[in-house]
Design a protein around this motif. Structure first.
Motif, mmCIF file in Angstrom:
data_model
loop_
_atom_site.group_PDB
_atom_site.id
_atom_site.type_symbol
_atom_site.label_atom_id
_atom_site.label_comp_id
_atom_site.label_asym_id
_atom_site.label_seq_id
_atom_site.Cartn_x
_atom_site.Cartn_y
_atom_site.Cartn_z
ATOM 1 N N ILE A 1 0.846 -1.205 0.000
ATOM 2 C CA ILE A 1 0.000 0.000 0.000
ATOM 3 C C ILE A 1 0.880 1.252 0.000
ATOM 4 C CG2 ILE A 1 -1.710 1.308 1.331
ATOM 5 C CD1 ILE A 1 -2.831 -1.158 -0.122
ATOM 6 N N ALA A 2 1.990 1.211 0.728
ATOM 7 C CA ALA A 2 2.923 2.348 0.730
ATOM 8 C C ALA A 2 3.487 2.576 -0.670
ATOM 9 C CB ALA A 2 4.044 2.103 1.734
ATOM 10 N N VAL A 3 3.762 1.487 -1.406
ATOM 11 C CA VAL A 3 4.264 1.616 -2.771
ATOM 12 C C VAL A 3 3.190 2.242 -3.672
ATOM 13 C CG1 VAL A 3 5.121 0.345 -4.797
ATOM 14 C CG2 VAL A 3 5.931 -0.258 -2.518
ATOM 15 N N VAL A 4 1.927 1.892 -3.449
ATOM 16 C CA VAL A 4 0.830 2.513 -4.218
ATOM 17 C C VAL A 4 0.842 4.023 -4.006
ATOM 18 C CG1 VAL A 4 -1.678 2.714 -4.436
ATOM 19 C CG2 VAL A 4 -0.633 0.461 -4.233
ATOM 20 N N PHE A 5 0.946 4.462 -2.758
ATOM 21 C CA PHE A 5 0.991 5.897 -2.468
ATOM 22 C C PHE A 5 2.256 6.543 -3.024
ATOM 23 C CE2 PHE A 5 -2.114 4.777 0.912
ATOM 24 C CZ PHE A 5 -3.138 5.600 0.465
ATOM 25 N N LEU A 6 3.349 5.796 -3.012
ATOM 26 C CA LEU A 6 4.587 6.295 -3.589
ATOM 27 C C LEU A 6 4.407 6.588 -5.081
ATOM 28 C CD1 LEU A 6 7.632 6.866 -3.171
ATOM 29 C CD2 LEU A 6 8.020 4.492 -3.875
ATOM 30 N N GLY A 7 3.636 5.744 -5.766
ATOM 31 C CA GLY A 7 3.352 5.989 -7.185
ATOM 32 C C GLY A 7 2.654 7.320 -7.393
ATOM 33 N N GLY A 8 1.704 7.646 -6.532
ATOM 34 C CA GLY A 8 1.034 8.940 -6.633
ATOM 35 C C GLY A 8 1.960 10.102 -6.369
ATOM 36 N N ILE A 9 2.839 9.927 -5.395
ATOM 37 C CA ILE A 9 3.793 10.991 -5.070
ATOM 38 C C ILE A 9 4.781 11.191 -6.218
ATOM 39 C CG2 ILE A 9 5.696 11.598 -3.521
ATOM 40 C CD1 ILE A 9 4.046 10.164 -1.292
ATOM 41 N N VAL A 10 5.300 10.089 -6.765
ATOM 42 C CA VAL A 10 6.260 10.191 -7.875
ATOM 43 C C VAL A 10 5.589 10.828 -9.099
ATOM 44 C CG1 VAL A 10 7.612 8.833 -9.534
ATOM 45 C CG2 VAL A 10 7.743 8.319 -7.103
ATOM 46 N N GLY A 11 4.363 10.408 -9.417
ATOM 47 C CA GLY A 11 3.641 11.005 -10.545
ATOM 48 C C GLY A 11 3.414 12.492 -10.349
ATOM 49 N N GLY A 12 3.043 12.879 -9.132
ATOM 50 C CA GLY A 12 2.837 14.297 -8.846
ATOM 51 C C GLY A 12 4.125 15.100 -8.932
ATOM 52 N N ALA A 13 5.217 14.508 -8.436
ATOM 53 C CA ALA A 13 6.507 15.192 -8.509
ATOM 54 C C ALA A 13 6.967 15.351 -9.959
ATOM 55 C CB ALA A 13 7.549 14.426 -7.703
ATOM 56 N N MET A 14 6.750 14.317 -10.767
ATOM 57 C CA MET A 14 7.128 14.412 -12.179
ATOM 58 C C MET A 14 6.277 15.444 -12.908
ATOM 59 S SD MET A 14 7.925 10.444 -13.174
ATOM 60 C CE MET A 14 8.378 10.827 -14.865
ATOM 61 N N LYS A 15 4.995 15.522 -12.546
ATOM 62 C CA LYS A 15 4.139 16.547 -13.148
ATOM 63 C C LYS A 15 4.626 17.938 -12.770
ATOM 64 C CE LYS A 15 -0.552 18.226 -13.492
ATOM 65 N NZ LYS A 15 -1.908 18.180 -12.996
ATOM 66 N N ALA A 16 5.009 18.104 -11.497
ATOM 67 C CA ALA A 16 5.531 19.395 -11.045
ATOM 68 C C ALA A 16 6.841 19.744 -11.750
ATOM 69 C CB ALA A 16 5.733 19.383 -9.536
ATOM 70 N N ALA A 17 7.594 18.716 -12.151
ATOM 71 C CA ALA A 17 8.858 18.938 -12.852
ATOM 72 C C ALA A 17 8.658 19.215 -14.339
ATOM 73 C CB ALA A 17 9.774 17.734 -12.665
ATOM 74 N N GLY A 18 7.408 19.200 -14.791
ATOM 75 C CA GLY A 18 7.132 19.531 -16.182
ATOM 76 C C GLY A 18 6.944 18.343 -17.095
ATOM 77 N N LEU A 19 6.832 17.141 -16.541
ATOM 78 C CA LEU A 19 6.660 15.951 -17.372
ATOM 79 C C LEU A 19 5.204 15.515 -17.504
ATOM 80 C CD1 LEU A 19 9.737 13.951 -16.084
ATOM 81 C CD2 LEU A 19 9.497 15.115 -18.273
ATOM 82 N N GLY A 20 4.282 16.326 -17.006
ATOM 83 C CA GLY A 20 2.858 16.028 -17.108
ATOM 84 C C GLY A 20 2.199 16.880 -18.172
ATOM 85 N N MET A 21 0.870 16.844 -18.203
ATOM 86 C CA MET A 21 0.119 17.662 -19.154
ATOM 87 C C MET A 21 0.227 19.131 -18.749
ATOM 88 S SD MET A 21 -1.383 15.842 -21.511
ATOM 89 C CE MET A 21 -2.685 16.853 -22.104
ATOM 90 N N PRO A 22 0.470 20.021 -19.720
ATOM 91 C CA PRO A 22 0.505 21.446 -19.376
ATOM 92 C C PRO A 22 -0.903 21.940 -19.050
ATOM 93 C CG PRO A 22 0.742 21.155 -21.740
ATOM 94 C CD PRO A 22 0.752 19.781 -21.123
ATOM 95 N N LYS A 23 -0.982 22.913 -18.173
ATOM 96 C CA LYS A 23 -2.289 23.486 -17.825
ATOM 97 C C LYS A 23 -2.819 24.303 -18.986
ATOM 98 C CE LYS A 23 -1.817 23.557 -12.906
ATOM 99 N NZ LYS A 23 -2.970 23.056 -12.235
ATOM 100 N N GLU A 24 -4.143 24.280 -19.142
ATOM 101 C CA GLU A 24 -4.774 25.071 -20.203
ATOM 102 C C GLU A 24 -4.730 26.549 -19.839
ATOM 103 O OE1 GLU A 24 -8.214 22.549 -22.382
ATOM 104 O OE2 GLU A 24 -8.749 23.409 -20.469
#
Length: 92
Positions: A42-65
Motif C-alpha cells: 500500500i505504501a508503494v501505491v501511495f509512492l506511485g502517486g507521489i512520484v507522478g505528482g513530482a514528475m508533473k511538477a517537474a514539467g513531465l505532465g500535461m501542461p495546464k490550459e
C-alpha cells in the motif's frame, strides 16, 4: 477520449506503473496473510502517486490550459451543441 491525450505523459505512465506494482505486492502479501508486506505494498501505491505528482511538477505532465484555450473549447462545445442536425430528404 483519445483526442484529448488524457494521461499520455511520462508522469502519468510512471505513477500508474508504480501504483500497479504496489497493488500487486499488496495482493500477494494479503493472500500470504502477511500484514506488514500488505501495508508495504500500500505504501508503494501511495509512492506511485507521489512520484507522478513530482514528475508533473517537474514539467513531465500535461501542461495546464490557458484561459484562451478554455474559452475556445467552451465556444466550440457550445456551437456543436446548438447546431441543428441535417435532415435527410426523401423523395415521395
Amino acid at each position: 477520449m483519445a483526442g484529448s491525450s488524457h494521461g499520455h505523459t511520462p508522469a502519468a505512465w510512471t505513477g500508474v506503473t508504480i501504483a500497479c506494482i504496489g497493488f500487486c505486492i499488496a495482493g500477494v502479501f494479503m493472500v500470504a496473510a502477511n500484514p506488514v508486506g500488505f501495508w508495504g505494498g500500500i505504501a508503494v501505491v501511495f509512492l506511485g502517486g507521489i512520484v507522478g505528482g513530482a514528475m508533473k511538477a517537474a514539467g513531465l505532465g500535461m501542461p495546464k490550459e490557458t484561459e484562451a484555450q478554455v474559452r475556445a473549447r467552451t465556444q466550440t462545445a457550445t456551437v456543436t451543441a446548438t447546431a441543428q442536425p441535417a435532415t435527410a430528404q426523401t423523395s415521395a
